[in-house]
Design a protein around this motif. Sequence first.
Motif, PDB file in Angstrom:
ATOM      1  N   GLY A 261       0.778  -1.235   0.000  1.00  0.00           N
ATOM      2  CA  GLY A 261       0.000   0.000   0.000  1.00  0.00           C
ATOM      3  C   GLY A 261       0.805   1.279   0.000  1.00  0.00           C
ATOM      4  O   GLY A 261       0.235   2.375  -0.052  1.00  0.00           O
ATOM      5  N   HIS A 262       2.159   1.187   0.065  1.00  0.00           N
ATOM      6  CA  HIS A 262       2.987   2.389   0.117  1.00  0.00           C
ATOM      7  C   HIS A 262       4.208   2.229  -0.780  1.00  0.00           C
ATOM      8  O   HIS A 262       4.748   1.132  -0.932  1.00  0.00           O
ATOM      9  N   SER A 263       4.633   3.326  -1.368  1.00  0.00           N
ATOM     10  CA  SER A 263       5.893   3.341  -2.107  1.00  0.00           C
ATOM     11  C   SER A 263       6.996   3.762  -1.148  1.00  0.00           C
ATOM     12  O   SER A 263       6.728   4.365  -0.102  1.00  0.00           O
ATOM     13  N   LEU A 264       8.236   3.440  -1.509  1.00  0.00           N
ATOM     14  CA  LEU A 264       9.360   3.836  -0.662  1.00  0.00           C
ATOM     15  C   LEU A 264       9.446   5.356  -0.590  1.00  0.00           C
ATOM     16  O   LEU A 264       9.741   5.926   0.469  1.00  0.00           O
ATOM     17  N   PHE A 265       9.139   6.033  -1.693  1.00  0.00           N
ATOM     18  CA  PHE A 265       9.145   7.493  -1.712  1.00  0.00           C
ATOM     19  C   PHE A 265       8.100   8.039  -0.727  1.00  0.00           C
ATOM     20  O   PHE A 265       8.345   9.014  -0.023  1.00  0.00           O
ATOM     21  N   GLY A 266       6.953   7.368  -0.662  1.00  0.00           N
ATOM     22  CA  GLY A 266       5.908   7.792   0.264  1.00  0.00           C
ATOM     23  C   GLY A 266       6.281   7.537   1.707  1.00  0.00           C
ATOM     24  O   GLY A 266       5.991   8.348   2.595  1.00  0.00           O
ATOM     25  N   ILE A 267       6.953   6.406   1.977  1.00  0.00           N
ATOM     26  CA  ILE A 267       7.346   6.076   3.347  1.00  0.00           C
ATOM     27  C   ILE A 267       8.360   7.092   3.865  1.00  0.00           C
ATOM     28  O   ILE A 267       8.296   7.531   5.010  1.00  0.00           O
ATOM     29  N   VAL A 268       9.303   7.482   2.997  1.00  0.00           N
ATOM     30  CA  VAL A 268      10.342   8.424   3.408  1.00  0.00           C
ATOM     31  C   VAL A 268       9.770   9.809   3.661  1.00  0.00           C
ATOM     32  O   VAL A 268      10.146  10.494   4.610  1.00  0.00           O
ATOM     33  N   ASN A 269       8.814  10.226   2.810  1.00  0.00           N
ATOM     34  CA  ASN A 269       8.326  11.608   2.877  1.00  0.00           C
ATOM     35  C   ASN A 269       6.994  11.789   3.596  1.00  0.00           C
ATOM     36  O   ASN A 269       6.602  12.922   3.865  1.00  0.00           O
ATOM     37  N   GLY A 270       6.311  10.709   3.892  1.00  0.00           N
ATOM     38  CA  GLY A 270       5.122  10.836   4.717  1.00  0.00           C
ATOM     39  C   GLY A 270       3.844  11.100   3.957  1.00  0.00           C
ATOM     40  O   GLY A 270       3.758  10.945   2.738  1.00  0.00           O
ATOM     41  N   ARG A 271       2.839  11.535   4.704  1.00  0.00           N
ATOM     42  CA  ARG A 271       1.486  11.628   4.176  1.00  0.00           C
ATOM     43  C   ARG A 271       1.308  12.666   3.081  1.00  0.00           C
ATOM     44  O   ARG A 271       0.337  12.608   2.326  1.00  0.00           O
ATOM     45  N   CYS A 272       2.213  13.640   2.998  1.00  0.00           N
ATOM     46  CA  CYS A 272       2.049  14.684   1.977  1.00  0.00           C
ATOM     47  C   CYS A 272       2.042  14.080   0.581  1.00  0.00           C
ATOM     48  O   CYS A 272       1.392  14.607  -0.334  1.00  0.00           O
ATOM     49  N   VAL A 273       2.728  12.947   0.377  1.00  0.00           N
ATOM     50  CA  VAL A 273       2.774  12.296  -0.927  1.00  0.00           C
ATOM     51  C   VAL A 273       1.411  11.729  -1.295  1.00  0.00           C
ATOM     52  O   VAL A 273       1.049  11.654  -2.468  1.00  0.00           O
ATOM     53  N   ASP A 274       0.611  11.341  -0.304  1.00  0.00           N
ATOM     54  CA  ASP A 274      -0.707  10.760  -0.547  1.00  0.00           C
ATOM     55  C   ASP A 274      -1.826  11.795  -0.520  1.00  0.00           C
ATOM     56  O   ASP A 274      -2.984  11.466  -0.775  1.00  0.00           O
ATOM     57  N   ASN A 275      -1.474  13.050  -0.184  1.00  0.00           N
ATOM     58  CA  ASN A 275      -2.481  14.104  -0.095  1.00  0.00           C
ATOM     59  C   ASN A 275      -2.739  14.679  -1.488  1.00  0.00           C
ATOM     60  O   ASN A 275      -1.856  15.300  -2.074  1.00  0.00           O
ATOM     61  N   PRO A 276      -3.948  14.498  -2.042  1.00  0.00           N
ATOM     62  CA  PRO A 276      -4.214  14.991  -3.404  1.00  0.00           C
ATOM     63  C   PRO A 276      -4.114  16.506  -3.532  1.00  0.00           C
ATOM     64  O   PRO A 276      -3.960  17.029  -4.630  1.00  0.00           O
ATOM     65  N   LYS A 277      -4.180  17.231  -2.414  1.00  0.00           N
ATOM     66  CA  LYS A 277      -4.062  18.690  -2.445  1.00  0.00           C
ATOM     67  C   LYS A 277      -2.606  19.148  -2.494  1.00  0.00           C
ATOM     68  O   LYS A 277      -2.337  20.326  -2.695  1.00  0.00           O
ATOM     69  N   SER A 278      -1.692  18.211  -2.290  1.00  0.00           N
ATOM     70  CA  SER A 278      -0.267  18.543  -2.284  1.00  0.00           C
ATOM     71  C   SER A 278       0.343  18.309  -3.656  1.00  0.00           C
ATOM     72  O   SER A 278      -0.002  17.350  -4.351  1.00  0.00           O
ATOM     73  N   LYS A 279       1.268  19.201  -4.039  1.00  0.00           N
ATOM     74  CA  LYS A 279       1.975  19.026  -5.303  1.00  0.00           C
ATOM     75  C   LYS A 279       2.828  17.767  -5.288  1.00  0.00           C
ATOM     76  O   LYS A 279       3.138  17.210  -6.338  1.00  0.00           O
ATOM     77  N   ALA A 280       3.187  17.320  -4.094  1.00  0.00           N
ATOM     78  CA  ALA A 280       4.013  16.115  -3.972  1.00  0.00           C
ATOM     79  C   ALA A 280       3.273  14.888  -4.483  1.00  0.00           C
ATOM     80  O   ALA A 280       3.892  13.914  -4.928  1.00  0.00           O
ATOM     81  N   SER A 281       1.944  14.903  -4.435  1.00  0.00           N
ATOM     82  CA  SER A 281       1.168  13.740  -4.863  1.00  0.00           C
ATOM     83  C   SER A 281       1.238  13.517  -6.371  1.00  0.00           C
ATOM     84  O   SER A 281       0.917  12.430  -6.852  1.00  0.00           O
ATOM     85  N   ASP A 282       1.633  14.547  -7.117  1.00  0.00           N
ATOM     86  CA  ASP A 282       1.702  14.437  -8.577  1.00  0.00           C
ATOM     87  C   ASP A 282       3.052  13.942  -9.071  1.00  0.00           C
ATOM     88  O   ASP A 282       3.232  13.730 -10.271  1.00  0.00           O
ATOM     89  N   LEU A 283       3.987  13.760  -8.165  1.00  0.00           N
ATOM     90  CA  LEU A 283       5.333  13.366  -8.587  1.00  0.00           C
ATOM     91  C   LEU A 283       5.389  11.912  -9.021  1.00  0.00           C
ATOM     92  O   LEU A 283       4.684  11.050  -8.475  1.00  0.00           O
ATOM     93  N   ASN A 284       6.240  11.648 -10.005  1.00  0.00           N
ATOM     94  CA  ASN A 284       6.542  10.284 -10.418  1.00  0.00           C
ATOM     95  C   ASN A 284       8.028  10.210 -10.749  1.00  0.00           C
ATOM     96  O   ASN A 284       8.758  11.195 -10.592  1.00  0.00           O
TER      97      ASN A 284
END
Length: 433
Positions: A261-284
């Motif tokens: 359920g989580h990517s390594l990038f998400g684990i390192v950076n936290g919930r902001c990666v999963d927040n659709p309102k955050s620009k971080a969620s659009d990263l690939n």
Amino acid sequence: MMLSASLPGPIFRFGVAGKVDKKFKNLMDFGTPAAVINQKKRRLSLSPLMAAAALVKTGCSSPLKFYQEVLTAARTNFTQEISFQAKDKDISLAKTLLHISAEYEAFIAFNREMDASSFQNERKGSIVSSDVQDSKQMDSMLMAGKRIEEWLSELDAIAKEVEVELVSRDIGCHYIEVLEAVNKVLFESRGFKRSAVVDSKCSYLHSVLSSRCGSAILLSIIYIEVCRRLNLTILGSRVGEDFLIWPQTGNPEELFKVSSGHSLFGIVNGRCVDNPKSKASDLNSHSLLGLDIASNRDIIGIYLANLIRLHWKRASRTNHGLMLTSPLRPVDDDTTDGSSIPLLRPQDLRLAIMASEKLLILQPHNWALRRDHGMMLYFSRDYGEAVQELSICMAFAPEEEAEILEPFVEKLHFMRLESSWKSLGHKGRLTVP
């Protein structure tokens, strides 16, 4: 664990202004690291905690003077660490932030001692001097009982725990396994977590290493420092309101593979990666390669800008919505004088100014930062210094901004004259034409 870091608003901008006229270059000489180092060269070898020990050994009976020495030494050591003569890769994030911590602790201790002295002087018939302190307390109070070298050793110890974790798993040293071990040690074994409320206690490195609860940017810096000790390079970049980190790798696709359920990038950076309102969620993996990588100086600058904002918000707490630049707009109003300046919490205002001074060492040509620094000096009623900073700012600011500053600086000139007038015992106000 979220490692996102909120960044400063519009009044705390980054970057260097465009081309600067040569005739104004001499105005900036005093703000360069080299100038500061030359002025304080004789103090470069004095670390704050060594100064504490020296005070005890020599039997110095003036804590106030001692704290002033520590303040000076900490600032000089900070300047030396981030000097433009040093290569960026040679700058130690941890050591630089610990020098900031030392200055903060000395400032708080100095104010505490001043309060104690005032209280004793007010007591009738009291002749007890506050200059006498317990030597054990003097030797340990600056950095929560540890010297800078001991706090650096704390980071070494965390890295050693990660190595033990890797050995116990009997696995190789692929960066993914290393990151998983770092995550386990930091966030499970050690229990580091992001503070729900950002305050002074979670905004200085030694406090975070002690309490294991800190701001997002400090947790990111700790992560970077631990991985550096494991020979793993961690990169970072500002993305919207967040500061994201990831390992330097030629195969970024691995960072975004989802497992459990989580990517390594998400684990390192936290919930902001999963927040659709955050620009971080659009990263690939593709867009990650297009980000501007933050240098060590950039990361220190982000940290200091957050520190400025924290202390400014605390200083102006009783004046809800007060912006640093608010007084620039109603400048034609005759009520713009010393008596109309809102009262701010002096200690936090001074801490904001101290952080701004350090950021100016990093970014001496940042006109917006210099403007904000001048405005903080105005709020602290240091009119002479405010005039100097804002006048320099006008030399670098865009024309439209300089036009806004000019009448305000003229007002400040008269406020400074009026302040001097009253200090000489004269009554009444000077008339501002």
